[in-house]
Design a protein around this motif. Structure first.
Motif, PDB file in Angstrom:
ATOM      1  N   GLN A  21       0.816  -1.218   0.000  1.00  0.00           N
ATOM      2  CA  GLN A  21       0.000   0.000   0.000  1.00  0.00           C
ATOM      3  C   GLN A  21       0.849   1.268   0.000  1.00  0.00           C
ATOM      4  O   GLN A  21       0.408   2.310  -0.512  1.00  0.00           O
ATOM      5  CB  GLN A  21      -0.951   0.005   1.196  1.00  0.00           C
ATOM      6  CG  GLN A  21      -2.046  -1.045   1.103  1.00  0.00           C
ATOM      7  CD  GLN A  21      -3.084  -0.896   2.199  1.00  0.00           C
ATOM      8  OE1 GLN A  21      -3.586   0.205   2.454  1.00  0.00           O
ATOM      9  NE2 GLN A  21      -3.411  -1.997   2.866  1.00  0.00           N
ATOM     10  N   GLN A  22       2.049   1.193   0.552  1.00  0.00           N
ATOM     11  CA  GLN A  22       2.932   2.370   0.543  1.00  0.00           C
ATOM     12  C   GLN A  22       3.309   2.739  -0.889  1.00  0.00           C
ATOM     13  O   GLN A  22       3.294   3.916  -1.267  1.00  0.00           O
ATOM     14  CB  GLN A  22       4.184   2.077   1.370  1.00  0.00           C
ATOM     15  CG  GLN A  22       3.918   1.821   2.846  1.00  0.00           C
ATOM     16  CD  GLN A  22       5.170   1.390   3.588  1.00  0.00           C
ATOM     17  OE1 GLN A  22       6.290   1.708   3.177  1.00  0.00           O
ATOM     18  NE2 GLN A  22       4.993   0.663   4.684  1.00  0.00           N
ATOM     19  N   TYR A  23       3.672   1.716  -1.686  1.00  0.00           N
ATOM     20  CA  TYR A  23       4.036   1.971  -3.083  1.00  0.00           C
ATOM     21  C   TYR A  23       2.826   2.457  -3.882  1.00  0.00           C
ATOM     22  O   TYR A  23       2.942   3.356  -4.732  1.00  0.00           O
ATOM     23  CB  TYR A  23       4.601   0.705  -3.715  1.00  0.00           C
ATOM     24  CG  TYR A  23       5.960   0.295  -3.181  1.00  0.00           C
ATOM     25  CD1 TYR A  23       7.123   0.934  -3.598  1.00  0.00           C
ATOM     26  CD2 TYR A  23       6.079  -0.764  -2.287  1.00  0.00           C
ATOM     27  CE1 TYR A  23       8.365   0.555  -3.126  1.00  0.00           C
ATOM     28  CE2 TYR A  23       7.324  -1.157  -1.800  1.00  0.00           C
ATOM     29  CZ  TYR A  23       8.459  -0.494  -2.224  1.00  0.00           C
ATOM     30  OH  TYR A  23       9.698  -0.877  -1.750  1.00  0.00           O
ATOM     31  N   VAL A  24       1.660   1.859  -3.615  1.00  0.00           N
ATOM     32  CA  VAL A  24       0.446   2.258  -4.332  1.00  0.00           C
ATOM     33  C   VAL A  24       0.054   3.686  -3.938  1.00  0.00           C
ATOM     34  O   VAL A  24      -0.325   4.497  -4.794  1.00  0.00           O
ATOM     35  CB  VAL A  24      -0.698   1.269  -4.048  1.00  0.00           C
ATOM     36  CG1 VAL A  24      -2.007   1.780  -4.645  1.00  0.00           C
ATOM     37  CG2 VAL A  24      -0.363  -0.115  -4.610  1.00  0.00           C
ATOM     38  N   LEU A  36       3.257   3.497 -16.983  1.00  0.00           N
ATOM     39  CA  LEU A  36       4.675   3.826 -16.884  1.00  0.00           C
ATOM     40  C   LEU A  36       4.848   4.585 -15.576  1.00  0.00           C
ATOM     41  O   LEU A  36       3.866   5.015 -14.977  1.00  0.00           O
ATOM     42  CB  LEU A  36       5.161   4.684 -18.065  1.00  0.00           C
ATOM     43  CG  LEU A  36       4.760   6.170 -18.126  1.00  0.00           C
ATOM     44  CD1 LEU A  36       5.605   6.872 -19.176  1.00  0.00           C
ATOM     45  CD2 LEU A  36       3.290   6.336 -18.485  1.00  0.00           C
ATOM     46  N   GLY A  37       6.076   4.698 -15.110  1.00  0.00           N
ATOM     47  CA  GLY A  37       6.310   5.412 -13.872  1.00  0.00           C
ATOM     48  C   GLY A  37       7.354   4.742 -13.004  1.00  0.00           C
ATOM     49  O   GLY A  37       7.896   3.687 -13.349  1.00  0.00           O
ATOM     50  N   PRO A  38       7.663   5.342 -11.861  1.00  0.00           N
ATOM     51  CA  PRO A  38       8.750   4.858 -10.997  1.00  0.00           C
ATOM     52  C   PRO A  38       8.552   3.424 -10.501  1.00  0.00           C
ATOM     53  O   PRO A  38       9.521   2.684 -10.355  1.00  0.00           O
ATOM     54  CB  PRO A  38       8.742   5.846  -9.826  1.00  0.00           C
ATOM     55  CG  PRO A  38       8.023   7.048 -10.323  1.00  0.00           C
ATOM     56  CD  PRO A  38       7.048   6.578 -11.352  1.00  0.00           C
ATOM     57  N   GLY A  42      11.032   0.442 -11.064  1.00  0.00           N
ATOM     58  CA  GLY A  42      11.557  -0.191  -9.865  1.00  0.00           C
ATOM     59  C   GLY A  42      11.247  -1.680  -9.812  1.00  0.00           C
ATOM     60  O   GLY A  42      12.099  -2.485  -9.395  1.00  0.00           O
ATOM     61  N   PHE A  43      10.040  -2.046 -10.199  1.00  0.00           N
ATOM     62  CA  PHE A  43       9.646  -3.455 -10.188  1.00  0.00           C
ATOM     63  C   PHE A  43      10.501  -4.259 -11.165  1.00  0.00           C
ATOM     64  O   PHE A  43      10.977  -5.356 -10.841  1.00  0.00           O
ATOM     65  CB  PHE A  43       8.156  -3.570 -10.537  1.00  0.00           C
ATOM     66  CG  PHE A  43       7.587  -4.955 -10.412  1.00  0.00           C
ATOM     67  CD1 PHE A  43       7.934  -5.790  -9.365  1.00  0.00           C
ATOM     68  CD2 PHE A  43       6.660  -5.411 -11.343  1.00  0.00           C
ATOM     69  CE1 PHE A  43       7.383  -7.069  -9.242  1.00  0.00           C
ATOM     70  CE2 PHE A  43       6.099  -6.681 -11.235  1.00  0.00           C
ATOM     71  CZ  PHE A  43       6.463  -7.513 -10.192  1.00  0.00           C
ATOM     72  N   GLU A  44      10.726  -3.699 -12.344  1.00  0.00           N
ATOM     73  CA  GLU A  44      11.588  -4.381 -13.319  1.00  0.00           C
ATOM     74  C   GLU A  44      13.004  -4.562 -12.774  1.00  0.00           C
ATOM     75  O   GLU A  44      13.610  -5.636 -12.935  1.00  0.00           O
ATOM     76  CB  GLU A  44      11.610  -3.590 -14.632  1.00  0.00           C
ATOM     77  CG  GLU A  44      10.290  -3.638 -15.387  1.00  0.00           C
ATOM     78  CD  GLU A  44      10.252  -2.737 -16.602  1.00  0.00           C
ATOM     79  OE1 GLU A  44       9.402  -2.962 -17.485  1.00  0.00           O
ATOM     80  OE2 GLU A  44      11.062  -1.782 -16.666  1.00  0.00           O
ATOM     81  N   ARG A 240       1.362  -3.076 -21.517  1.00  0.00           N
ATOM     82  CA  ARG A 240       2.271  -2.609 -20.474  1.00  0.00           C
ATOM     83  C   ARG A 240       1.589  -2.664 -19.112  1.00  0.00           C
ATOM     84  O   ARG A 240       0.380  -2.430 -18.992  1.00  0.00           O
ATOM     85  CB  ARG A 240       2.711  -1.180 -20.789  1.00  0.00           C
ATOM     86  CG  ARG A 240       4.013  -0.755 -20.103  1.00  0.00           C
ATOM     87  CD  ARG A 240       5.220  -1.451 -20.676  1.00  0.00           C
ATOM     88  NE  ARG A 240       6.451  -0.722 -20.322  1.00  0.00           N
ATOM     89  CZ  ARG A 240       7.362  -1.176 -19.474  1.00  0.00           C
ATOM     90  NH1 ARG A 240       7.215  -2.348 -18.904  1.00  0.00           N
ATOM     91  NH2 ARG A 240       8.446  -0.458 -19.221  1.00  0.00           N
ATOM     92  N   MET A 241       2.363  -2.943 -18.054  1.00  0.00           N
ATOM     93  CA  MET A 241       1.836  -2.954 -16.690  1.00  0.00           C
ATOM     94  C   MET A 241       1.650  -1.531 -16.180  1.00  0.00           C
ATOM     95  O   MET A 241       2.455  -0.646 -16.470  1.00  0.00           O
ATOM     96  CB  MET A 241       2.782  -3.716 -15.761  1.00  0.00           C
ATOM     97  CG  MET A 241       2.313  -3.788 -14.309  1.00  0.00           C
ATOM     98  SD  MET A 241       3.452  -4.682 -13.226  1.00  0.00           S
ATOM     99  CE  MET A 241       3.113  -6.367 -13.716  1.00  0.00           C
ATOM    100  N   SER A 242       0.601  -1.328 -15.377  1.00  0.00           N
ATOM    101  CA  SER A 242       0.368   0.002 -14.819  1.00  0.00           C
ATOM    102  C   SER A 242       1.294   0.253 -13.632  1.00  0.00           C
ATOM    103  O   SER A 242       1.762  -0.676 -12.965  1.00  0.00           O
ATOM    104  CB  SER A 242      -1.094   0.146 -14.365  1.00  0.00           C
ATOM    105  OG  SER A 242      -1.274  -0.388 -13.078  1.00  0.00           O
ATOM    106  N   ASN A 243       1.535   1.517 -13.349  1.00  0.00           N
ATOM    107  CA  ASN A 243       2.395   1.909 -12.235  1.00  0.00           C
ATOM    108  C   ASN A 243       1.782   1.513 -10.891  1.00  0.00           C
ATOM    109  O   ASN A 243       2.493   1.246  -9.920  1.00  0.00           O
ATOM    110  CB  ASN A 243       2.639   3.417 -12.280  1.00  0.00           C
ATOM    111  CG  ASN A 243       3.799   3.846 -11.399  1.00  0.00           C
ATOM    112  OD1 ASN A 243       4.911   3.361 -11.548  1.00  0.00           O
ATOM    113  ND2 ASN A 243       3.529   4.746 -10.461  1.00  0.00           N
ATOM    114  N   ILE A 244       0.447   1.455 -10.835  1.00  0.00           N
ATOM    115  CA  ILE A 244      -0.220   1.058  -9.591  1.00  0.00           C
ATOM    116  C   ILE A 244       0.026  -0.423  -9.305  1.00  0.00           C
ATOM    117  O   ILE A 244       0.422  -0.803  -8.194  1.00  0.00           O
ATOM    118  CB  ILE A 244      -1.733   1.351  -9.666  1.00  0.00           C
ATOM    119  CG1 ILE A 244      -1.958   2.870  -9.738  1.00  0.00           C
ATOM    120  CG2 ILE A 244      -2.467   0.761  -8.466  1.00  0.00           C
ATOM    121  CD1 ILE A 244      -3.387   3.260  -9.989  1.00  0.00           C
TER     122      ILE A 244
END
Length: 377
Positions: A21-24, A36-38, A42-44, A240-244
């Motif tokens: 939840q902190q990342y979300v 796209l996004g941090p 970061g996950f990759e 593509r995967m979402s940043n959430i």
């Protein structure tokens, strides 16, 4: 025990670690809610660091999307044939058809339940003799158990056929100390809700070459060319995967090793408490094979016995599931060729997946094994 009063035990339910939840929240707070996004970056990086040096990762919307793009990157197209492990989930085979190609199914072996090296080579020789050299091989690490990596890749190298490694169920597994998800010319992961870690829905394409990774991202973002306007010279996808969702993945990566440990604990509990049931055999790991035990699976003596166990568990609100029905037995693939030895048919008839979630309590495991022992004890 009354089914209404019984606690539901799922086969493999999502298990959050605490920091997701902190990342979300950060994604919402910074308005990074797009694909796209941090968190995506970061996950990759988290996955690549886990798998080891030299891996390049593209986070995508599903394992199926990753398989689709992986086959496309390997050059599979209309009219081609792809050799595919028969005993697997349909997502291993369906993307072959998306590209206009045809799956040719290969049976399993009893050592790992995965693609049989002998049948694979028989199939390759036969297809070549018929003037149709296979374009790729889809090999699956079933239930977290690595396939016979050395044997399969030796054959693939000998005949110069690339391997797409379906590691959807095997993140955290190793073969001779090397991480699954790093053996294929292209490999894929899944983060579906029932996997060892989850992003709700999601997957990843893994490659040893950055070029494959970059091409996958290009195709996954509608193949938009580098121009100030929207220019397209290739057909792309919205994969593509979402940043959430990637934020959930970042939190899950922090507990991956713990989840592997807990699932292996489940297996060891079953092994210990079902040892007296001589009719049952748990799936064993050969020397050098380390399974994440995504699902703990048993072989029964017969279809009748398997169904008796499954029904008894279901009556107590406990989910279990037969092993994957082989693709060569699926109506949708009835017209496809297959190279068979009877192993996957036999395993499907007698095999059962037991509840294996990393969030199972010891009392859940006692409840499961006590019911099974009433049937076969």
């Amino acid at each position: 025990m009354n089914i209404v009063e019984s606690k539901k035990i799922w086969l493999s339910s999502p298990h959050m670690g605490g920091t997701e939840q902190q990342y979300v929240k950060e994604a919402f707070d910074t308005n990074w809610v797009a694909p796209l996004g941090p968190n995506v970056d970061g996950f990759e990086n988290d996955i690549a660091n886990y798998l080891g040096e030299g891996t390049h990762v593209a986070a995508l919307s599903s394992g199926t999307a990753s398989l689709h793009l992986g086959l496309q990157l390997l050059g599979v197209s209309t009219g081609d044939e792809v050799l595919c492990q028969s005993m697997t989930f349909a997502a291993s085979a369906n993307p072959i058809t998306y590209l206009g190609a045809t799956p040719v199914f290969i049976d399993s072996e009893f050592l790992t339940w995965n693609i049989c090296p002998e049948q694979l080579e028989i199939a390759i020789k036969d297809r070549i003799a018929k003037g149709k050299k296979p374009k790729a091989i889809v090999a699956v690490h079933l239930y977290g158990m690595p396939y016979q990596v050395t044997a399969i890749h030796d054959i693939a190298t000998r005949y110069e056929i690339p391997v797409l490694e379906d590691s959807a169920e095997s993140l955290g597994s190793t073969y001779k100390g090397v991480n699954c998800g790093t053996f294929g010319d292209i490999s894929i992961l899944s983060f579906n809700g029932n996997k060892i870690i989850t992003t709700s829905g999601g997957g990843a394409l893994v490659s040893k070459t950055e070029a494959y990774r970059n091409k996958a991202i290009f195709l996954a973002t509608q193949a938009r060319d580098n121009a100030p306007h929207y220019e397209h010279t290739e057909i792309g996808h919205n994969y593509r995967m979402s940043n959430i969702l990637a934020g959930i993945g970042r939190g899950q990566m922090e507990v991956l090793d713990k989840h592997v440990s807990l699932r292996r604990r489940n297996y060891e509990f079953y092994q210990q408490h079902l040892l007296e049931c001589s009719d049952l055999q748990l799936q064993q790991a050969p020397e050098g094979y380390f399974s994440n035990r995504w699902l703990s699976c048993i072989e029964t003596q017969s279809f009748t016995q398997r169904e008796a166990i499954r029904a008894a568990l279901a009556a107590e609100n406990i989910e279990s599931r037969p092993l994957w029905k082989p693709m060569h037995l699926q109506p949708v693939f009835a017209d496809c060729d297959a190279y068979l030895n009877g192993v996957s048919n036999d395993l499907f008839e007698r095999g059962l997946c037991l509840p294996s979630g990393s969030n199972l309590e010891e009392e859940d495991l006692f409840r499961i094994t006590s019911i099974i022992k009433k049937i076969v004890g």
